[in-house]
Design an enzyme around this catalytic site. Structure first.
Site, PDB file in Angstrom:
ATOM      1  CE  LYS A   1      -3.576  -2.669   2.268  1.00  0.00           C
ATOM      2  NZ  LYS A   1      -4.238  -3.088   3.504  1.00  0.00           N
TER       3      LYS A   1
ATOM      4  CD  GLN B   1      -3.291  -4.265   6.803  1.00  0.00           C
ATOM      5  OE1 GLN B   1      -3.180  -3.264   6.118  1.00  0.00           O
ATOM      6  NE2 GLN B   1      -3.722  -5.416   6.312  1.00  0.00           N
TER       7      GLN B   1
ATOM      8  CG  ASP C   1      -9.821  -1.278   4.141  1.00  0.00           C
ATOM      9  OD1 ASP C   1      -9.305  -1.518   3.029  1.00  0.00           O
ATOM     10  OD2 ASP C   1      -9.284  -1.578   5.220  1.00  0.00           O
TER      11      ASP C   1
END
Ligand code: NAP
Length: 285
Positions: free
Chosen positions: A53, A97, A120
């Site tokens: 990322k 995460q 997300d």
């Protein structure tokens, strides 16, 4: 590589180029898209996902900040950090995460993220919009979105196709089923309690394997000419391994994604798209 490969690196590169162009335009307008990634602990798997990322952020010009928290952090501490980031006008995307340690309530933590910064796409608000219609997808989950974009890039028609998805997680299987249904596919979703999964995969025009069970989809489970999408990524003998027995299934499939180099890069590219989208929506016109 054989010619029936759906090349996630190639497609993701074209997405990242477009994202870079959009970042440049935003920077010109004095907005630097900023993504904050929160990591709890130091799991090697999470660190390796975050590395991808960060690399993609660097490529596109997105400002990516990594906040590493002690593995003993509490749910309350995490929420208070997220609330501060929600209020920070320079932050456009917040990503926690996963997985989080067991003592942390992941649902409550995700719920604390401002839906406008939920890059997300895991928030109920964003999932609900995606559920209603393909037209309302905005910050949608990156892996299912990446799969749709990959199929679109290779001009695989979705409407009228029968699709079997193996795996029903909230981040892959379920949202993908909705996205495909909203594009007129007929979708079957299998899971760990499904008896005779092969009965469903064998009939499918498109098979998506997202169970996290290395090589569980064997050649006898897919029909000749099927399109096979492998989401699985499990380390086996230190090698990233998909849910599909690639060597044998690729001889039968008309198109197939490799692992690595298939769905993974698409997920990251779609995250970058979401950050830019969030930055645009949060910027007053
Ligand atoms: P997850 O939350 O563990 O969900 C796995 C799903 O597969 C569950 O629905 C489970 O069924 C089902 N399942 C497990 N074993 C099965 C079996 N033997 N037969 C049929 N169904 C089975 O996993 P996830 O987060 O969705 O991830 C799935 C895989 O994709 C993992 O390997 C993960 O690392 C990978 N992944 C890759 C990307 C990428 O960008 N490439 C992104 C996300 C995930 P139940 O619901 O009944 O338990």
């Amino acid at each position: 590589m054989t010619s029936n490969i759906l090349d996630g690196r190639l497609v993701s590169d074209s997405i990242l180029k477009e994202v870079s162009r959009e970042v440049k335009a935003l920077v010109k307008a004095k907005v630097l898209p900023k993504l904050v990634i929160i990591l709890v602990g130091d799991s090697p798997a999470s660190l390796s996902y975050i590395k991808q990322k960060r690399l993609a952020s660097k490529k596109t010009g997105i400002n990516c900040i990594q906040k590493v928290l002690d593995k003993n952090v509490t749910t309350e501490d995490l929420i208070s950090i997220i609330e501060k980031l929600n209020k920070d006008k320079t932050v456009h995307g917040i990503l926690v995460q996963l997985p989080l340690p067991e003592h942390v309530n992941a649902n409550i933590v995700i719920r604390a993220i401002d839906p406008m910064k939920d890059v997300d796409g895991f928030q109920a608000y964003n999932l609900g919009k995606m559920f209603l219609s393909a037209k309302f997808e905005c910050l949608s989950p990156c892996t299912p979105r990446g799969i749709i974009k990959m199929l679109e890039y290779y001009k695989v028609g979705i409407a009228g196709k029968s699709v079997t998805i193996v795996g029903r997680s909230n981040i892959v299987g379920k949202p993908l089923a909705i996205m495909l249904m909203n594009r007129d596919a007929t979708v079957t979703v299998c899971h760990s309690k499904t008896a005779h999964i092969e009965d469903y995969t064998r009939d499918a025009d498109i098979v998506v394997a997202a169970a996290g069970r290395p090589k569980m989809i064997t050649a006898d489970m897919v029909k000749k000419g099927a399109i096979v999408i492998d989401v699985g990524t499990t380390k086996v003998d230190n090698k990233l391994t998909g849910d599909v027995d690639f060597e044998k299934v690729s001889k039968k499939a008309s198109l197939i994604t490799p692992v690595p180099g298939g769905v993974g890069p698409m997920t990251v590219a779609c995250l970058m798209e979401n950050v830019v989208r969030a930055a645009k929506r949060l910027t007053p016109k």
